[in-house]
Scaffold this motif. Structure first.
Motif, mmCIF file in Angstrom:
data_model
loop_
_atom_site.group_PDB
_atom_site.id
_atom_site.type_symbol
_atom_site.label_atom_id
_atom_site.label_comp_id
_atom_site.label_asym_id
_atom_site.label_seq_id
_atom_site.Cartn_x
_atom_site.Cartn_y
_atom_site.Cartn_z
ATOM 1 N N PRO A 134 5.546 -19.546 -10.852
ATOM 2 C CA PRO A 134 6.496 -19.991 -11.882
ATOM 3 C C PRO A 134 7.146 -21.307 -11.458
ATOM 4 O O PRO A 134 7.414 -21.537 -10.275
ATOM 5 C CB PRO A 134 7.516 -18.849 -11.931
ATOM 6 C CG PRO A 134 6.764 -17.648 -11.452
ATOM 7 C CD PRO A 134 5.821 -18.164 -10.402
ATOM 8 N N GLY A 135 7.377 -22.159 -12.423
ATOM 9 C CA GLY A 135 7.956 -23.457 -12.120
ATOM 10 C C GLY A 135 6.942 -24.574 -12.065
ATOM 11 O O GLY A 135 7.314 -25.755 -12.023
ATOM 12 N N GLY A 136 5.642 -24.224 -12.063
ATOM 13 C CA GLY A 136 4.613 -25.254 -12.113
ATOM 14 C C GLY A 136 4.684 -26.026 -13.425
ATOM 15 O O GLY A 136 5.183 -25.528 -14.436
ATOM 16 N N LYS A 137 4.152 -27.254 -13.421
ATOM 17 C CA LYS A 137 4.302 -28.133 -14.584
ATOM 18 C C LYS A 137 3.663 -27.578 -15.854
ATOM 19 O O LYS A 137 4.112 -27.874 -16.956
ATOM 20 C CB LYS A 137 3.724 -29.511 -14.264
ATOM 21 C CG LYS A 137 4.514 -30.260 -13.200
ATOM 22 C CD LYS A 137 3.875 -31.605 -12.875
ATOM 23 C CE LYS A 137 4.638 -32.327 -11.765
ATOM 24 N NZ LYS A 137 3.983 -33.625 -11.397
ATOM 25 N N ILE A 138 2.577 -26.808 -15.706
ATOM 26 C CA ILE A 138 1.969 -26.252 -16.918
ATOM 27 C C ILE A 138 2.169 -24.736 -16.996
ATOM 28 O O ILE A 138 1.610 -24.087 -17.877
ATOM 29 C CB ILE A 138 0.472 -26.611 -17.027
ATOM 30 C CG1 ILE A 138 -0.349 -25.919 -15.936
ATOM 31 C CG2 ILE A 138 0.265 -28.118 -17.025
ATOM 32 C CD1 ILE A 138 -1.867 -26.035 -16.166
ATOM 33 N N TYR A 139 2.957 -24.195 -16.110
ATOM 34 C CA TYR A 139 3.220 -22.753 -16.128
ATOM 35 C C TYR A 139 4.017 -22.384 -17.381
ATOM 36 O O TYR A 139 4.983 -23.043 -17.744
ATOM 37 C CB TYR A 139 3.998 -22.341 -14.883
ATOM 38 C CG TYR A 139 4.243 -20.849 -14.787
ATOM 39 C CD1 TYR A 139 3.376 -20.035 -14.069
ATOM 40 C CD2 TYR A 139 5.325 -20.256 -15.431
ATOM 41 C CE1 TYR A 139 3.591 -18.662 -13.975
ATOM 42 C CE2 TYR A 139 5.544 -18.893 -15.359
ATOM 43 C CZ TYR A 139 4.673 -18.103 -14.643
ATOM 44 O OH TYR A 139 4.882 -16.740 -14.567
ATOM 45 N N LEU A 140 3.596 -21.320 -18.038
ATOM 46 C CA LEU A 140 4.316 -20.781 -19.192
ATOM 47 C C LEU A 140 4.682 -19.331 -18.921
ATOM 48 O O LEU A 140 3.849 -18.554 -18.439
ATOM 49 C CB LEU A 140 3.449 -20.848 -20.459
ATOM 50 C CG LEU A 140 3.157 -22.226 -21.045
ATOM 51 C CD1 LEU A 140 2.132 -22.105 -22.178
ATOM 52 C CD2 LEU A 140 4.437 -22.885 -21.568
ATOM 53 N N ALA A 141 5.901 -18.986 -19.234
ATOM 54 C CA ALA A 141 6.300 -17.587 -19.147
ATOM 55 C C ALA A 141 5.481 -16.792 -20.154
ATOM 56 O O ALA A 141 5.061 -17.330 -21.193
ATOM 57 C CB ALA A 141 7.792 -17.444 -19.442
ATOM 58 N N PRO A 142 5.220 -15.512 -19.883
ATOM 59 C CA PRO A 142 4.393 -14.715 -20.801
ATOM 60 C C PRO A 142 4.812 -14.809 -22.261
ATOM 61 O O PRO A 142 3.949 -14.898 -23.145
ATOM 62 C CB PRO A 142 4.555 -13.296 -20.244
ATOM 63 C CG PRO A 142 4.769 -13.505 -18.773
ATOM 64 C CD PRO A 142 5.599 -14.757 -18.675
ATOM 65 N N LYS A 143 6.098 -14.861 -22.538
ATOM 66 C CA LYS A 143 6.568 -14.909 -23.926
ATOM 67 C C LYS A 143 6.253 -16.237 -24.613
ATOM 68 O O LYS A 143 6.254 -16.338 -25.848
ATOM 69 C CB LYS A 143 8.078 -14.657 -23.980
ATOM 70 C CG LYS A 143 8.925 -15.729 -23.332
ATOM 71 C CD LYS A 143 10.412 -15.395 -23.413
ATOM 72 C CE LYS A 143 11.276 -16.455 -22.731
ATOM 73 N NZ LYS A 143 11.134 -17.794 -23.344
ATOM 74 N N ASP A 144 5.988 -17.271 -23.819
ATOM 75 C CA ASP A 144 5.722 -18.600 -24.381
ATOM 76 C C ASP A 144 4.235 -18.915 -24.512
ATOM 77 O O ASP A 144 3.871 -19.968 -25.032
ATOM 78 C CB ASP A 144 6.380 -19.675 -23.510
ATOM 79 C CG ASP A 144 7.896 -19.554 -23.489
ATOM 80 O OD1 ASP A 144 8.466 -19.218 -24.537
ATOM 81 O OD2 ASP A 144 8.495 -19.789 -22.418
ATOM 82 N N ARG A 145 3.382 -18.016 -24.052
ATOM 83 C CA ARG A 145 1.938 -18.250 -24.153
ATOM 84 C C ARG A 145 1.482 -17.958 -25.574
ATOM 85 O O ARG A 145 1.783 -16.910 -26.135
ATOM 86 C CB ARG A 145 1.199 -17.366 -23.146
ATOM 87 C CG ARG A 145 1.573 -17.684 -21.710
ATOM 88 C CD ARG A 145 1.067 -16.658 -20.720
ATOM 89 N NE ARG A 145 1.755 -16.817 -19.427
ATOM 90 C CZ ARG A 145 1.681 -15.963 -18.423
ATOM 91 N NH1 ARG A 145 0.933 -14.848 -18.545
ATOM 92 N NH2 ARG A 145 2.353 -16.186 -17.311
ATOM 93 N N VAL A 146 0.755 -18.916 -26.138
ATOM 94 C CA VAL A 146 0.327 -18.785 -27.537
ATOM 95 C C VAL A 146 -0.999 -18.048 -27.607
ATOM 96 O O VAL A 146 -1.966 -18.428 -26.947
ATOM 97 C CB VAL A 146 0.190 -20.172 -28.204
ATOM 98 C CG1 VAL A 146 -0.203 -20.013 -29.672
ATOM 99 C CG2 VAL A 146 1.497 -20.956 -28.077
#
Length: 687
Positions: free
Chosen positions: A672-684
């Motif tokens: 988490p915190g990586g530039k392209i990391y997305l939290a599960p709720k934000d993954r489309v």
């Protein structure tokens, strides 16, 4: 892609390719001593399993930039050739296709009875082109100069359209979106010499500089054509085109299948857009359409009004300069070099023109593409490859069916219709079942410009000749030599030309995971186009018809809205962002295509665990295979132009769409915190 509407036919700008899964790796010799010796393992083209590990930049964490992690060293060490605006996996295959086609054409050139040989010979005879100068084009330029009134302008503009020359409007014959068993005339906005309205209206310094260069280019071309008063005439034409740009629709509105479906009679068109003689315009090409589709009605109305009050000389200069641009490559270097200096170098950043033989190959693809394609397929597309592709497409279609069943946001009613649409698909692989007949096209070995002009007229007549006839379901919009693929909504088809079936997209000796991440995802991309924000508006018959419930539509828009915001945030240059709404269809295609291909790959394992190869898991190899096909270095000018005109996001962001996949997180464990990391709720997740 030819004359297809954006709403109906979506190019992958990818390469569709076939899967290695359906092909056996190798075979041993037929005469083997007993006991047989084990055959040497076949070697993949890239790396040990189909992926170029040497091109990785392992100093970049997958969670910061997956594209650079997979391709960073390749990107740093790969220069862009001087005759290219960008360079990547597609370009490598394009160069291979060109070399193969060159061999075909040079062999045919020795046969005086060969139409493709004579056409190629006419292009390669540069000395003859230089000796004739502008003389071959002068009769046509004379017709433009002789225009005496606006009625004559309409007729000559129509003739220009038949010659493939851009004019005030564009039109072609295609399927009626709401009656896909019928052909209809469609017309669209036109009249600009720059790629898009934004080039005229954007107040930024970059666009301002291009506008200044464009006016200088217009002045130079008028001077080369022997015209007087070039400076003032160039400025007047620029002023007129700027007003035209103001009434043009945006790229986003122009890709909306509902907004661009406006059916009217010719009389209604004339009434809605006074100032231009549309009846004379179409009658000049023996066209008297009872109905036609107008893609951007307000733009057509605005253009007609501007034409009505514009000085006649400005209108004539528009046609004259468009003619020089259209036929520049078939004229002396004084014209061709000047045209390239602006359109190739200023707009795209390409330092120099390609070698003449490459231009000749492109000329043959445009004029006699399927005639060349017959020979190309016979030499370079074995039946085994076509059979393998057939099997892979079936696997991906089956995976799409399973994903539809599992969708939490779609109603049971819409799911049933979605399955009907899947069942209606026609995959086209390699080459047409029925080839084009070029018997009516006259080709002369000593007349390059004439060949080009006759070819344009031949293609025009072929297209408008469809009116009143049954749909040409065998027809292709690309030649077998092209490194691309497309989805055609009205035909309910996905199409994959032969030349894309090569590494890194498909390699019979590569690990299946890499092939599924490459060509499997390409197939999935084209399939997903039929369910993107525009393709989903077309039902199982190819008709523009709302087949979802209102709640399905609302749920879908909520998901696609998240994807728009995700891409809006990408900023290749300070202040210059990707347009999420403009690239939405392609981004849905990538997201859905990769998801479907991953499911198909998992299903192919038949419950077994994928082997670990060189320390990589099956899912890691799948996602690396996807990133590898998007290798591409851009010149700055080319990338800036694409942000305005290309509905595909830049390659880096296409590779990084993996950030939406839970399986990618499981495979690469980004923190988490990586530039392209997305939290599960934000993954489309859409399809």
């Amino acid at each position: 892609m030819g004359l297809a509407r954006d709403a109906q036919m979506k190019s992958l700008f990818l390469h569709a390719a076939v899967s290695a899964l359906a092909l056996a790796a190798t075979s041993a010799s037929a005469e083997q001593a007993a006991p047989p010796a084990a055959p040497a393992p076949a070697k993949a083209t890239y790396g040990t399993y189909g992926f170029d590990t040497a091109g990785m930049d392992r100093s970049v964490k997958p969670g910061d930039d997956f594209y650079d992690h997979a391709n960073g060293t390749w990107a740093k060490n790969t220069p862009i050739p001087a005759d290219k605006s960008n360079y990547g996996a597609f370009t490598v295959l394009e160069e291979l296709s060109q070399k193969r086609t060159r061999g075909i054409l040079e062999a045919a050139q020795n046969d005086p009875s060969s139409k493709i040989g004579n056409a190629y010979a006419s292009f390669m005879d540069k000395a003859a082109v230089e000796a004739r100068g502008l003389a071959p084009l002068q009769p046509w330029l004379g017709e433009i100069r002789d225009i005496a009134d606006r009625n004559a302008y309409a007729k000559v503009a129509a003739k220009a359209a038949r010659q493939g020359i851009g004019g005030p409007f564009r039109f072609y014959v295609g399927q009626d979106d709401k009656d896909p068993e019928t052909y209809i005339l469609s017309m669209m906005q036109g009249g600009l010499g720059l790629p898009d309205r934004d080039y005229y209206l954007d107040a930024g310094d970059k666009m301002a500089a291009i506008r200044t260069a464009y006016v200088a280019h217009l002045e130079k071309m008028l001077t080369l054509a022997g015209e007087s008063g070039a400076k003032a005439r160039a400025a007047a034409l620029m002023a007129f085109e700027t007003e035209v740009a103001k009434v043009h629709w945006t790229q986003i509105d122009s890709r909306d299948a509902d907004k661009t479906y406006n059916k009217m009679t010719l009389a209604q068109l004339a009434q809605s857009a006074p100032g231009f003689d549309f009846a004379a315009y179409y009658a000049a090409n023996a066209l008297r359409p009872a109905d036609l589709l107008v893609a951007q009605p307000s733009a057509i109305t605005g253009e007609a009004a501007l034409i009505a009050k514009a000085p006649l000389q400005v209108l004539k200069d528009g046609l004259l300069l468009s003619s020089l641009h259209t036929y520049a490559d078939y004229l002396p270097d004084s014209i061709a070099d000047a045209d390239f200096a602006f359109y190739g170098t200023t707009l795209s950043g390409t330092p120099q023109r390609s070698e003449r033989w490459k231009q000749g190959v492109d000329f043959l693809k445009e004029t006699l593409g399927e005639e060349v394609g017959k020979v190309y397929v016979a030499q370079y597309f074995p039946p085994e490859t076509k059979a393998a592709m057939d099997d892979l497409v079936k696997n991906v279609l089956a995976a799409m069916g399973r994903r539809i069943d599992a969708l939490p946001w779609m109603s049971a009613t819409a799911k049933a219709r979605a399955h009907k649409k899947l069942a209606a698909f026609t995959p086209k692989i390699g080459y047409p079942d029925k080839w084009r007949d070029y018997a009516g096209l006259e080709i002369r070995r000593d007349d390059l410009l004439g060949n080009a002009m006759r070819s344009s007229a031949f293609e025009f007549d072929y297209n408008v000749g469809k009116l009143g006839k049954p749909i040409y379901r065998w027809e292709w919009g690309m030649t077998p030599m092209e490194i691309n693929a497309y989805a055609n909504f009205g035909m309910v088809e996905i199409v994959f030309p032969a030349a894309i079936l090569q590494p890194p997209f498909f390699d019979p000796h590569a690990d299946p995971a890499v092939n599924y991440g490459g060509i499997g995802a390409v197939i999935g991309h084209e399939l997903s186009h039929h369910f993107d924000d525009q393709g989903a508006k077309y039902d199982e018959t190819g008709k523009l018809n709302q087949w979802w419930t209102d709640q399905d539509v609302a749920n879908f828009k909520e998901l696609t809205g998240k994807l728009v915001k995700q891409y809006d945030a990408y900023e290749p240059f300070p202040g210059s962002h990707v347009k999420g709404a403009f690239t939405l269809g392609e981004n849905i295609g990538d997201l859905g295509g990769l998801a479907v291909a991953l499911d198909a790959y998992h299903a192919s394992l038949k419950g077994k665990k994928a082997p670990v190869i060189d320390g990589t898991t099956g899912d890691q190899r799948f996602f690396l295979g996807w990133a590898q096909v998007w290798r591409r270095n851009y010149r700055e000018a080319n990338l800036r132009q694409r942000l305005v005109t290309d509905p595909h996001a830049p390659s880096q962001y296409r590779a990084d769409i993996v950030r939406n996949f839970d399986s990618w997180y499981g495979a690469f464990k980004p923190a988490p915190g990586g530039k392209i990391y997305l939290a599960p709720k934000d993954r489309v997740k859409i399809w």
